[in-house]
Design a protein around this motif. Structure first.
Motif, PDB file in Angstrom:
ATOM      1  N   LEU A  58       0.941  -1.277  -0.246  1.00 45.99           N
ATOM      2  CA  LEU A  58      -0.212   0.086  -0.295  1.00 45.99           C
ATOM      3  C   LEU A  58       1.068   1.064  -0.400  1.00 45.99           C
ATOM      4  CD1 LEU A  58      -3.110  -0.309  -0.368  1.00 45.99           C
ATOM      5  CD2 LEU A  58      -3.218   0.862   2.384  1.00 45.99           C
ATOM      6  N   PRO A  59       1.577   1.469  -1.220  1.00 45.48           N
ATOM      7  CA  PRO A  59       2.083   2.624  -1.304  1.00 45.48           C
ATOM      8  C   PRO A  59       1.391   3.779  -1.211  1.00 45.48           C
ATOM      9  CG  PRO A  59       2.813   1.562  -3.276  1.00 45.48           C
ATOM     10  CD  PRO A  59       1.506   1.265  -2.472  1.00 45.48           C
ATOM     11  N   ALA A 150      -0.584  -9.215   1.943  1.00 45.23           N
ATOM     12  CA  ALA A 150      -1.243  -8.175   1.593  1.00 45.23           C
ATOM     13  C   ALA A 150      -1.649  -7.541   0.815  1.00 45.23           C
ATOM     14  CB  ALA A 150      -1.317  -7.739   3.483  1.00 45.23           C
ATOM     15  N   GLY A 151      -0.086  -6.724   0.353  1.00 42.40           N
ATOM     16  CA  GLY A 151       0.153  -5.463  -0.284  1.00 42.40           C
ATOM     17  C   GLY A 151       0.389  -7.028  -1.658  1.00 42.40           C
ATOM     18  N   GLU A 193      -3.063   4.835   9.929  1.00 37.54           N
ATOM     19  CA  GLU A 193      -2.305   3.388   9.956  1.00 37.54           C
ATOM     20  C   GLU A 193      -2.754   2.345  10.627  1.00 37.54           C
ATOM     21  OE1 GLU A 193       1.509   2.013   8.443  1.00 37.54           O
ATOM     22  OE2 GLU A 193       0.927   4.013   9.237  1.00 37.54           O
ATOM     23  N   GLU A 194      -3.682   2.099  11.598  1.00 40.85           N
ATOM     24  CA  GLU A 194      -4.749   1.290  11.821  1.00 40.85           C
ATOM     25  C   GLU A 194      -4.982   0.785  10.927  1.00 40.85           C
ATOM     26  OE1 GLU A 194      -3.976   3.983  13.324  1.00 40.85           O
ATOM     27  OE2 GLU A 194      -2.664   3.472  15.199  1.00 40.85           O
ATOM     28  N   ALA A 195      -6.455   1.977   9.754  1.00 45.89           N
ATOM     29  CA  ALA A 195      -7.400   1.787   9.196  1.00 45.89           C
ATOM     30  C   ALA A 195      -7.371   0.710   8.078  1.00 45.89           C
ATOM     31  CB  ALA A 195      -8.396   2.938   8.025  1.00 45.89           C
ATOM     32  N   ARG A 196      -5.685   1.523   7.645  1.00 53.26           N
ATOM     33  CA  ARG A 196      -5.039   0.782   6.269  1.00 53.26           C
ATOM     34  C   ARG A 196      -4.755  -0.427   6.058  1.00 53.26           C
ATOM     35  NH1 ARG A 196      -1.704   5.966   3.907  1.00 53.26           N
ATOM     36  NH2 ARG A 196      -2.898   7.219   4.123  1.00 53.26           N
ATOM     37  N   GLU A 201      -5.353  -6.469   6.559  1.00 52.92           N
ATOM     38  CA  GLU A 201      -5.891  -7.589   6.605  1.00 52.92           C
ATOM     39  C   GLU A 201      -6.891  -8.464   5.411  1.00 52.92           C
ATOM     40  OE1 GLU A 201      -4.833 -10.571   8.386  1.00 52.92           O
ATOM     41  OE2 GLU A 201      -2.900  -9.109   8.815  1.00 52.92           O
ATOM     42  N   ALA A 202      -7.927  -6.928   5.702  1.00 52.20           N
ATOM     43  CA  ALA A 202      -9.109  -7.965   4.355  1.00 52.20           C
ATOM     44  C   ALA A 202      -9.113  -7.668   3.145  1.00 52.20           C
ATOM     45  CB  ALA A 202     -10.142  -6.827   4.463  1.00 52.20           C
ATOM     46  N   CYS A 203      -7.795  -7.398   2.742  1.00 52.62           N
ATOM     47  CA  CYS A 203      -7.393  -7.869   1.428  1.00 52.62           C
ATOM     48  C   CYS A 203      -6.791  -9.463   1.338  1.00 52.62           C
ATOM     49  CB  CYS A 203      -6.394  -7.228   0.582  1.00 52.62           C
ATOM     50  SG  CYS A 203      -7.091  -5.651   0.327  1.00 52.62           S
TER      51      CYS A 203
END
Length: 250
Positions: A58-59, A150-151, A193-196, A201-203
């Protein structure tokens, strides 16, 4: 024409000499620009940093200009090029950034997108094997963590969705413009940062459900390489942290 005095004669001669000196300097500078090429050790580091940058989870951006600026700043920080290069040698700076952009474009499509497209075929490739295949294609020794998986899972989702929309199995290079817009929306809607972390994790969970499980014992708990960690951090934040100069002791 009136006759020149000794003083005006000297002034005219000096002016002619100055013109000649300036022309010689200009010619020398042009020759130096034409003769300079990126050293081999710098090229090797450009390739390595660019490839690591493009697998960062997630860059801030995958696209040419942002990625090129970050990689260039890392090269300066590592003293691959002199710190005043942008000011003293703008032509060389432009050459280096062009090289980074070109290499990034090649890696994005030839070594990441192409591998992901093949992994969408039956039998499916689990996310660890897909990540391993991408790392091998990029010819880098990367620490593969759950976050890295995950990325790549997020990227596989983007590729899959776009292939469905376009109704074709092979996406062209321009599809990264579409991916970039999706990335910007994801970053905007997951600002902390927590949301990302939760988004990644969902991905990963979605990827496991669709393409199969992997052995969690083969995944590292954290990035052991400080160089990889620094590249990832720079790609996430969109900038390279420069350490402040040390104060001299009196």
């Amino acid at each position: 024409m009136h006759q020149m005095t000794p003083r005006t004669s000297r002034v005219a001669m000096y002016a002619q000499m100055q013109v000649g000196i300036n022309l010689m300097r200009k010619f020398r500078d042009q020759q130096a620009k034409a003769a300079w090429s990126i050293p081999e050790h710098a090229l090797n580091r450009i390739h390595a940093l660019t490839r690591f940058a493009l697998i960062a989870p997630l860059p801030f951006s995958w696209k040419n200009e942002s990625c090129a600026n970050i990689v260039f700043d890392l090269l300066i920080k590592e003293s691959v090029f002199p710190k005043d290069m942008e000011r003293s040698h703008p032509d060389r700076t432009a050459m280096v950034k062009t090289k980074i952009r070109s290499h990034a474009s090649h890696i994005r499509s030839g070594n990441i997108k192409a591998v992901i497209q093949r992994a969408l075929e039956v039998p499916y490739t689990n996310i660890y094997d897909l990540t391993h295949n991408i790392v091998n294609a990029c010819k880098i020794k990367a620490d593969v963590t759950r976050e890295v998986l995950a990325g790549i899972a997020y990227l596989r989702h983007l590729v899959h969705e776009e292939m469905i929309k376009q109704g074709q199995d092979n996406l062209d290079r321009k599809v990264w413009d579409v991916f970039e817009l999706s990335l910007k929306r994801a970053l905007k809607s997951h600002a902390t940062e927590e949301a990302r972390t939760a988004f990644l994790e969902a991905c990963l969970k979605r990827d496991i459900e669709r393409y199969g499980r992997y052995d969690p014992d083969v995944v590292l708990a954290s990035v052991d390489s400080s160089g990889q960690a620094e590249i990832f951090q720079a790609m996430r934040s969109g900038r390279v942290e420069i350490s402040p100069p040390r104060r001299s002791r009196r």
